[in-house]
Design a protein around this motif. Structure first.
Motif, mmCIF file in Angstrom:
data_model
loop_
_atom_site.group_PDB
_atom_site.id
_atom_site.type_symbol
_atom_site.label_atom_id
_atom_site.label_comp_id
_atom_site.label_asym_id
_atom_site.label_seq_id
_atom_site.Cartn_x
_atom_site.Cartn_y
_atom_site.Cartn_z
ATOM 1 N N TYR A 35 0.873 -1.178 0.000
ATOM 2 C CA TYR A 35 0.000 0.000 0.000
ATOM 3 C C TYR A 35 0.904 1.221 0.000
ATOM 4 C CZ TYR A 35 -3.890 3.033 1.563
ATOM 5 O OH TYR A 35 -4.857 4.018 1.680
ATOM 6 N N ASP A 37 1.788 5.026 0.050
ATOM 7 C CA ASP A 37 1.216 6.306 0.464
ATOM 8 C C ASP A 37 1.378 7.339 -0.649
ATOM 9 O OD1 ASP A 37 0.581 5.223 2.920
ATOM 10 O OD2 ASP A 37 2.395 5.975 3.902
ATOM 11 N N SER A 38 0.369 8.166 -0.849
ATOM 12 C CA SER A 38 0.376 9.124 -1.953
ATOM 13 C C SER A 38 1.428 10.208 -1.781
ATOM 14 C CB SER A 38 -1.003 9.762 -2.119
ATOM 15 O OG SER A 38 -1.381 10.433 -0.923
ATOM 16 N N THR A 94 -1.465 4.332 -5.703
ATOM 17 C CA THR A 94 -1.343 4.987 -4.404
ATOM 18 C C THR A 94 -2.637 4.873 -3.610
ATOM 19 O OG1 THR A 94 -1.977 7.114 -5.361
ATOM 20 C CG2 THR A 94 0.379 6.627 -5.226
ATOM 21 N N ASN A 95 -2.474 4.803 -2.301
ATOM 22 C CA ASN A 95 -3.605 4.772 -1.349
ATOM 23 C C ASN A 95 -4.556 3.616 -1.590
ATOM 24 O OD1 ASN A 95 -2.581 7.081 -0.131
ATOM 25 N ND2 ASN A 95 -3.881 8.470 -1.296
ATOM 26 N N THR A 96 -4.024 2.509 -2.062
ATOM 27 C CA THR A 96 -4.817 1.292 -2.209
ATOM 28 C C THR A 96 -3.874 0.102 -2.180
ATOM 29 O OG1 THR A 96 -6.542 0.194 -3.529
ATOM 30 C CG2 THR A 96 -4.707 1.200 -4.736
ATOM 31 N N GLY A 155 4.951 3.199 3.028
ATOM 32 C CA GLY A 155 3.575 2.740 3.079
ATOM 33 C C GLY A 155 3.445 1.478 3.906
#
Length: 260
Positions: A35, A37-38, A94-96, A155
């Motif tokens: 995962y 991070d943006s 990102t963010n998934t 992340g």
């Protein structure tokens, strides 16, 4: 079972030390959930295997090396070349949660998969020779070998596995969303589920295998949504023991491992 993971970042990572199950492999598979991070910047380690410092690595996946933070550089070090060093844009989201797998065969082009689908790319360098550093390897999850000046994965990381065989795309796609029983899986040599919810390490569920030990006190966070895989024989079917049919013990998921 809780779907857990650990949050990495500067100075935070996991490591399996000096794992003999990796010795001498000429074909293997690395897979895991990530995962990103943006807000990530720069070049960070996703995965690395090796048995020394600096350039004494064996294989790697580097996030953020090309095409912005979602691109990767990946490959293997050979005895006659520095590395095959392949570059690919847009591998991460990102963010998934994203499932990433790398399949290595010493005599063939390295394959890379995203969420169970093979990603095509133009090979950077043609591999030749044999894999370097084949014994006494460490495995880093979210870090580089000592001597590299690059950062830690920015992340979360979830369920992480290594196999001593080249897994097919179908096998990766069909099993990525499940917790696996190492006693039922041929070739599974490292299986870390990050399911402890607390502590400074996560168990390698393969019998006799070295565990993933943390550095930098990463925090426990929510992970990808996985479920326990069903296997033939888990419903009490009869099997031949050499002289008679007997009922095979039922296996159930205890919340952290398979038990009979």
């Amino acid at each position: 079972m809780a779907n857990n993971a650990i949050q990495l970042g500067s100075g935070k990572y996991g490591k399996v030390s000096t794992y003999s199950a990796l010795d001498g492999l000429t074909s293997y598979t690395v897979e895991g959930w990530f995962y990103l991070d943006s807000g990530a910047t720069g070049r960070q380690a996703t995965y690395m295997m090796g048995n020394g410092t600096g350039t004494d690595y064996r294989s790697y996946i580097e996030q953020g090396e090309t095409g912005g933070i979602t691109g990767v550089n990946f490959g293997h070090r050979y005895s006659s070349t520095s590395a095959d060093g392949n570059k690919l844009t847009g591998l991460f989201d990102t963010n998934t949660w994203t499932h990433i797998a790398m399949v290595a065969v010493q005599t063939a082009k390295t394959k890379i998969y995203k969420n169970g689908t093979e990603i095509t790319y133009n090979i950077q360098n043609t591999p030749s020779g044999t894999y370097s550093n084949t014994n006494s390897c460490d495995v880093y999850h979210g870090a580089w070998l000592a001597g590299f000046s690059k950062g830690n994965f920015p992340g979360r990381v979830g369920c992480f596995r290594m196999w001593n065989v080249a897994r097919s795309g179908t096998e990766l796609a069909d099993n990525k969303d499940y917790y696996l029983d190492p006693t039922e899986e041929i070739g599974l040599i490292l299986n870390v589920n990050y399911d402890e919810e607390t502590g400074t390490s996560s168990d390698n569920d393969v019998s006799g295998g070295n565990d993933m030990v943390f550095t930098g006190s990463p925090s426990w966070v929510g992970g990808p949504t996985l479920t326990a895989k069903s296997y033939g024989g888990m419903t009490g079917i009869s099997v031949w023991n050499g002289s008679a049919f007997v009922e095979k013990p039922v296996k159930v998921w205890s919340g952290s491992k398979w038990v009979q």
